[in-house]
Design a protein around this motif. Sequence first.
Motif, PDB file in Angstrom:
ATOM      1  N   CYS A 177      -7.043  -0.844   0.407  1.00 45.26           N
ATOM      2  CA  CYS A 177      -5.974  -1.343   1.692  1.00 45.26           C
ATOM      3  C   CYS A 177      -6.901  -1.627   2.613  1.00 45.26           C
ATOM      4  O   CYS A 177      -7.438  -0.721   3.198  1.00 45.26           O
ATOM      5  N   CYS A 234      -6.011  -0.106   6.139  1.00 45.05           N
ATOM      6  CA  CYS A 234      -5.568   1.054   6.276  1.00 45.05           C
ATOM      7  C   CYS A 234      -6.519   2.164   4.893  1.00 45.05           C
ATOM      8  O   CYS A 234      -7.325   3.581   6.017  1.00 45.05           O
ATOM      9  N   CYS A 260       0.047   3.563   3.955  1.00 39.75           N
ATOM     10  CA  CYS A 260       0.447   2.870   4.819  1.00 39.75           C
ATOM     11  C   CYS A 260       2.242   1.617   5.245  1.00 39.75           C
ATOM     12  O   CYS A 260       2.268   1.354   5.614  1.00 39.75           O
ATOM     13  N   CYS A 293       0.991  -1.446  -0.168  1.00 39.17           N
ATOM     14  CA  CYS A 293       0.227  -0.285  -0.066  1.00 39.17           C
ATOM     15  C   CYS A 293       1.031   1.128   0.108  1.00 39.17           C
ATOM     16  O   CYS A 293       1.500   1.736   0.765  1.00 39.17           O
TER      17      CYS A 293
HETATM   18 ZN   LIG Z   1      -2.615   1.160   3.793  1.00 44.62          ZN
END
Ligand SMILES: [Zn+2]
Length: 181
Positions: free
Chosen positions: A170, A173, A151, A148
């Motif tokens: 994701c 997050c 994050c 991702c």
């Molecule tokens: Zn993420």
Amino acid sequence: MRRGFGRLLRRAFAPDVPPLLRRANEMFMAGDYAGAASAFEQLARAAEARGGPRAPFFHVQAGRAFVLAGQTVTGVDHLQRGLGLFAVRGQLGKVFNIGNRIVGELRQRNLTKEADQIAAYMKTLLPAFDPATASPSPAKKPTLPTHCPSCGAPVRSDEVDWMDDATAECSFCGSPVRGEN
Ligand SMILES: [Zn+2]
């Protein structure tokens, strides 16, 4: 110029990513499994306390980190907690895909007892489950980045939820992750 603007836009659309989550992913990637385990455990507890949708993902990642740090009993506890939460929430496709991936990872490390334990637990969660009917995803899946961009968590096309044909969310997050066709 254009590139900078695009990056700004993407950042504007991404939800706030907790610094502890970024740190946990960084530690995991860097091989600091004990540090990652304790960070993910903290994230899992907090998310579970507020009934957050990411709690099972945090438990699973805490479990992986504990196993890699050599604390297999605590690791298996977290892995089962995560899979159990998916099941309670009716996300049986995630129990199936993520559970099988975990069993494969444990076998690869010759952790046969732990792999058998997770496989047996999965059977209790999925007494009659047909994977063909699980988790609809786009027919032609675009290739997702491996991590991702917001994050740093790992992104797997069979574990994420899809927002549209080209965009996944994701699991850690909630940021949109764009695929490339
Ligand atoms: Zn993420």
